[in-house]
Design a protein around this motif. Sequence first.
Motif, PDB file in Angstrom:
ATOM      1  N   PRO A 169     -20.872  -7.580  12.606  1.00 33.51           N
ATOM      2  CA  PRO A 169     -20.291  -7.290  13.927  1.00 33.51           C
ATOM      3  C   PRO A 169     -18.767  -7.390  13.905  1.00 33.51           C
ATOM      4  CG  PRO A 169     -21.275  -9.475  13.889  1.00 33.51           C
ATOM      5  CD  PRO A 169     -21.667  -8.821  12.595  1.00 33.51           C
ATOM      6  N   SER A 170     -18.146  -6.643  14.797  1.00 31.58           N
ATOM      7  CA  SER A 170     -16.679  -6.612  14.838  1.00 31.58           C
ATOM      8  C   SER A 170     -16.087  -7.894  15.399  1.00 31.58           C
ATOM      9  CB  SER A 170     -16.209  -5.418  15.682  1.00 31.58           C
ATOM     10  OG  SER A 170     -16.733  -5.512  17.007  1.00 31.58           O
ATOM     11  N   ASP A 171     -16.889  -8.664  16.158  1.00 32.48           N
ATOM     12  CA  ASP A 171     -16.352  -9.875  16.774  1.00 32.48           C
ATOM     13  C   ASP A 171     -16.588 -11.130  15.934  1.00 32.48           C
ATOM     14  OD1 ASP A 171     -19.074  -9.989  17.101  1.00 32.48           O
ATOM     15  OD2 ASP A 171     -19.024 -10.452  19.248  1.00 32.48           O
ATOM     16  N   ALA A 172     -17.049 -10.979  14.700  1.00 30.05           N
ATOM     17  CA  ALA A 172     -17.192 -12.137  13.816  1.00 30.05           C
ATOM     18  C   ALA A 172     -15.813 -12.651  13.424  1.00 30.05           C
ATOM     19  CB  ALA A 172     -17.996 -11.766  12.571  1.00 30.05           C
ATOM     20  N   ASN A 173     -15.695 -13.970  13.349  1.00 30.86           N
ATOM     21  CA  ASN A 173     -14.391 -14.581  13.113  1.00 30.86           C
ATOM     22  C   ASN A 173     -14.281 -15.176  11.708  1.00 30.86           C
ATOM     23  OD1 ASN A 173     -13.416 -14.171  15.843  1.00 30.86           O
ATOM     24  ND2 ASN A 173     -14.863 -15.771  16.463  1.00 30.86           N
ATOM     25  N   ASP A 174     -13.043 -15.323  11.277  1.00 36.85           N
ATOM     26  CA  ASP A 174     -12.772 -15.858   9.949  1.00 36.85           C
ATOM     27  C   ASP A 174     -13.461 -17.209   9.752  1.00 36.85           C
ATOM     28  OD1 ASP A 174     -11.374 -15.896   7.403  1.00 36.85           O
ATOM     29  OD2 ASP A 174     -10.154 -17.486   8.280  1.00 36.85           O
ATOM     30  N   GLY A 175     -14.135 -17.365   8.614  1.00 40.10           N
ATOM     31  CA  GLY A 175     -14.793 -18.616   8.271  1.00 40.10           C
ATOM     32  C   GLY A 175     -16.199 -18.761   8.802  1.00 40.10           C
ATOM     33  N   GLU A 176     -16.652 -17.862   9.652  1.00 40.87           N
ATOM     34  CA  GLU A 176     -18.006 -17.956  10.213  1.00 40.87           C
ATOM     35  C   GLU A 176     -19.043 -17.468   9.208  1.00 40.87           C
ATOM     36  OE1 GLU A 176     -17.337 -17.627  15.024  1.00 40.87           O
ATOM     37  OE2 GLU A 176     -17.889 -15.811  13.926  1.00 40.87           O
ATOM     38  N   ARG A 177     -20.272 -18.038   9.331  1.00 43.11           N
ATOM     39  CA  ARG A 177     -21.361 -17.699   8.403  1.00 43.11           C
ATOM     40  C   ARG A 177     -22.538 -17.111   9.174  1.00 43.11           C
ATOM     41  NH1 ARG A 177     -23.774 -22.167   5.731  1.00 43.11           N
ATOM     42  NH2 ARG A 177     -23.995 -21.111   3.724  1.00 43.11           N
ATOM     43  N   ALA A 178     -23.247 -16.208   8.494  1.00 46.85           N
ATOM     44  CA  ALA A 178     -24.481 -15.637   9.031  1.00 46.85           C
ATOM     45  C   ALA A 178     -25.599 -15.849   8.026  1.00 46.85           C
ATOM     46  CB  ALA A 178     -24.314 -14.146   9.328  1.00 46.85           C
ATOM     47  N   GLU A 179     -26.752 -16.293   8.516  1.00 51.48           N
ATOM     48  CA  GLU A 179     -27.921 -16.510   7.669  1.00 51.48           C
ATOM     49  C   GLU A 179     -28.897 -15.352   7.856  1.00 51.48           C
ATOM     50  OE1 GLU A 179     -31.589 -19.733   7.028  1.00 51.48           O
ATOM     51  OE2 GLU A 179     -30.077 -20.050   8.587  1.00 51.48           O
ATOM     52  N   VAL A 180     -29.403 -14.830   6.741  1.00 53.10           N
ATOM     53  CA  VAL A 180     -30.395 -13.747   6.771  1.00 53.10           C
ATOM     54  C   VAL A 180     -31.534 -14.138   5.833  1.00 53.10           C
ATOM     55  CG1 VAL A 180     -30.842 -11.308   6.345  1.00 53.10           C
ATOM     56  CG2 VAL A 180     -28.601 -12.027   7.217  1.00 53.10           C
ATOM     57  N   SER A 181     -32.760 -14.175   6.371  1.00 53.76           N
ATOM     58  CA  SER A 181     -33.892 -14.605   5.543  1.00 53.76           C
ATOM     59  C   SER A 181     -34.814 -13.432   5.229  1.00 53.76           C
ATOM     60  CB  SER A 181     -34.688 -15.711   6.229  1.00 53.76           C
ATOM     61  OG  SER A 181     -35.397 -15.214   7.345  1.00 53.76           O
ATOM     62  N   LEU A 182     -35.463 -13.528   4.072  1.00 52.91           N
ATOM     63  CA  LEU A 182     -36.497 -12.575   3.673  1.00 52.91           C
ATOM     64  C   LEU A 182     -37.810 -13.336   3.524  1.00 52.91           C
ATOM     65  CD1 LEU A 182     -37.294  -9.686   2.659  1.00 52.91           C
ATOM     66  CD2 LEU A 182     -36.925 -10.575   0.352  1.00 52.91           C
ATOM     67  N   THR A 183     -38.869 -12.802   4.146  1.00 49.14           N
ATOM     68  CA  THR A 183     -40.198 -13.391   4.044  1.00 49.14           C
ATOM     69  C   THR A 183     -41.126 -12.409   3.346  1.00 49.14           C
ATOM     70  OG1 THR A 183     -39.912 -14.674   6.074  1.00 49.14           O
ATOM     71  CG2 THR A 183     -42.180 -14.294   5.334  1.00 49.14           C
ATOM     72  N   ASP A 217     -40.331 -17.753   2.090  1.00 49.41           N
ATOM     73  CA  ASP A 217     -39.087 -17.138   2.552  1.00 49.41           C
ATOM     74  C   ASP A 217     -37.911 -17.885   1.958  1.00 49.41           C
ATOM     75  OD1 ASP A 217     -37.820 -19.102   4.732  1.00 49.41           O
ATOM     76  OD2 ASP A 217     -39.986 -19.116   5.004  1.00 49.41           O
ATOM     77  N   ASP A 218     -36.789 -17.212   1.921  1.00 49.36           N
ATOM     78  CA  ASP A 218     -35.542 -17.849   1.516  1.00 49.36           C
ATOM     79  C   ASP A 218     -34.406 -17.115   2.210  1.00 49.36           C
ATOM     80  OD1 ASP A 218     -34.021 -19.757   0.280  1.00 49.36           O
ATOM     81  OD2 ASP A 218     -33.841 -18.698  -1.623  1.00 49.36           O
ATOM     82  N   SER A 219     -33.269 -17.778   2.297  1.00 50.37           N
ATOM     83  CA  SER A 219     -32.142 -17.227   3.050  1.00 50.37           C
ATOM     84  C   SER A 219     -30.942 -16.967   2.161  1.00 50.37           C
ATOM     85  CB  SER A 219     -31.732 -18.188   4.178  1.00 50.37           C
ATOM     86  OG  SER A 219     -32.745 -18.303   5.149  1.00 50.37           O
ATOM     87  N   GLY A 220     -30.228 -15.899   2.481  1.00 50.39           N
ATOM     88  CA  GLY A 220     -28.919 -15.625   1.928  1.00 50.39           C
ATOM     89  C   GLY A 220     -27.896 -15.721   3.047  1.00 50.39           C
ATOM     90  N   PHE A 221     -26.623 -15.809   2.699  1.00 50.67           N
ATOM     91  CA  PHE A 221     -25.585 -16.036   3.698  1.00 50.67           C
ATOM     92  C   PHE A 221     -24.393 -15.112   3.482  1.00 50.67           C
ATOM     93  CE2 PHE A 221     -28.021 -19.883   3.506  1.00 50.67           C
ATOM     94  CZ  PHE A 221     -28.060 -20.352   4.813  1.00 50.67           C
ATOM     95  N   PHE A 222     -23.844 -14.650   4.597  1.00 54.40           N
ATOM     96  CA  PHE A 222     -22.546 -13.984   4.595  1.00 54.40           C
ATOM     97  C   PHE A 222     -21.509 -14.974   5.109  1.00 54.40           C
ATOM     98  CE2 PHE A 222     -25.189 -10.088   5.150  1.00 54.40           C
ATOM     99  CZ  PHE A 222     -24.726  -9.373   4.059  1.00 54.40           C
ATOM    100  N   ILE A 223     -20.286 -14.865   4.614  1.00 54.16           N
ATOM    101  CA  ILE A 223     -19.175 -15.622   5.177  1.00 54.16           C
ATOM    102  C   ILE A 223     -18.023 -14.664   5.446  1.00 54.16           C
ATOM    103  CG2 ILE A 223     -18.227 -16.261   2.901  1.00 54.16           C
ATOM    104  CD1 ILE A 223     -17.414 -18.958   4.276  1.00 54.16           C
ATOM    105  N   ILE A 224     -17.439 -14.804   6.619  1.00 53.08           N
ATOM    106  CA  ILE A 224     -16.322 -13.931   6.981  1.00 53.08           C
ATOM    107  C   ILE A 224     -15.047 -14.456   6.317  1.00 53.08           C
ATOM    108  CG2 ILE A 224     -14.913 -13.041   8.864  1.00 53.08           C
ATOM    109  CD1 ILE A 224     -17.710 -11.906   8.833  1.00 53.08           C
ATOM    110  N   GLN A 225     -14.443 -13.614   5.521  1.00 50.24           N
ATOM    111  CA  GLN A 225     -13.150 -13.928   4.930  1.00 50.24           C
ATOM    112  C   GLN A 225     -12.158 -12.877   5.433  1.00 50.24           C
ATOM    113  OE1 GLN A 225     -13.461 -14.390   0.677  1.00 50.24           O
ATOM    114  NE2 GLN A 225     -14.406 -16.394   0.852  1.00 50.24           N
ATOM    115  N   ALA A 226     -11.627 -13.154   6.604  1.00 48.68           N
ATOM    116  CA  ALA A 226     -10.707 -12.223   7.248  1.00 48.68           C
ATOM    117  C   ALA A 226      -9.284 -12.742   7.114  1.00 48.68           C
ATOM    118  CB  ALA A 226     -11.069 -12.056   8.721  1.00 48.68           C
ATOM    119  N   ALA A 227      -8.329 -11.855   7.295  1.00 45.00           N
ATOM    120  CA  ALA A 227      -6.921 -12.233   7.234  1.00 45.00           C
ATOM    121  C   ALA A 227      -6.152 -11.371   8.229  1.00 45.00           C
ATOM    122  CB  ALA A 227      -6.363 -12.051   5.828  1.00 45.00           C
TER     123      ALA A 227
END
Length: 337
Positions: A169-183, A217-227
């Motif tokens: 999403p465009s409103d994600a901020n620097d340093g924030e994380r998102a969890e996405v799981s696959l089952t 299931d297990d989860s992967g993560f994104f982290i926002i690295q914006a500048a």
Amino acid sequence: MLKSQFSTGYLRLSAISIFALAMTTSHTALAAGTRAGTPIDNTATASFDGPGGRVDVPSNTVSITVDELLDVTVDSTDPGDVATSPDETDEVLTYLVTNTGNGSEAFTLTADTARPGDDFDTALVQIVLDTNGNGVYDPGVDDVYVAGVNDPVLEPDANITVFIINNIPSDANDGERAEVSLTAEAVTGTGTPGTVFDGQGDGGGDAVVGTTGADDDDSGFFIIQAASIALVKEATILDPFGGNSAVPGSIITYSLIATITGTGSLDNVIISDPIPANTIYQTETITLEGAALTDADTGDDAGAYDGTAISVNLGNVPGGQTRTVTFQVEIDDQVTP
């Protein structure tokens, strides 16, 4: 009569003992255990001394078909959080689905991008199967997964790499994380370990839910690295009399201070500044971090002057760093008619 009953009991005990031994021995042969559908046949023998010598009397043969054990594991295979930026599309998380059961089994796959407790949710684009088995997402080559249509069928101990494709999403901020799981769930069925699905096992036996519940299931993560960049311009004046008056003939030194903030980096940052009207650029006065740059745009250094403006190519600058560019102009001492 007693002797006959004892002999029969002995035969049954022997068959059971040998069957148990066969099960124990086979269980250590493969990580997934004895293959579902494998027949286990056992016949015992009683021997005695007859008038003409030893006599062997076989028991009936006990035949047991090994049931299918339904087990699966899911593991995120990314080495850590996957760095991304706001508004990025088709960002990839990678997982490995392994059939840890003992029979050929199909698995249904589900992605969850709305995990509780993370900072933002991605938008699911699609789940993709690693069709060519190279472990890398190849758009247009790897098959898009459709539940119930191309559920991956895995042999015992076999695995498949699965990709979850996301939009950020465009409103994600620097340093924030998102969890996405696959089952992954066994198509035959899931449930409490020990649950039996009569006659539905690979090879004709029953299917029995293993310790994983036949789903994992297990989860992967994104982290926002914006500048982001902030540019501040300052000016100092040196007049012909040693003061700081802005009179014709005074030299103005402009300082351009670029500050990059955030955990990401900005690529190909270029600072440029047009030469103000009523001033004359002082040749070869461009500096970067105090080091002199040339005016020629030859690629030998980061500076350039094209006759109307100066520019400095800062390249890729990580967050938390500052770059300072300076150059000089003279206030025109010619009277404009």
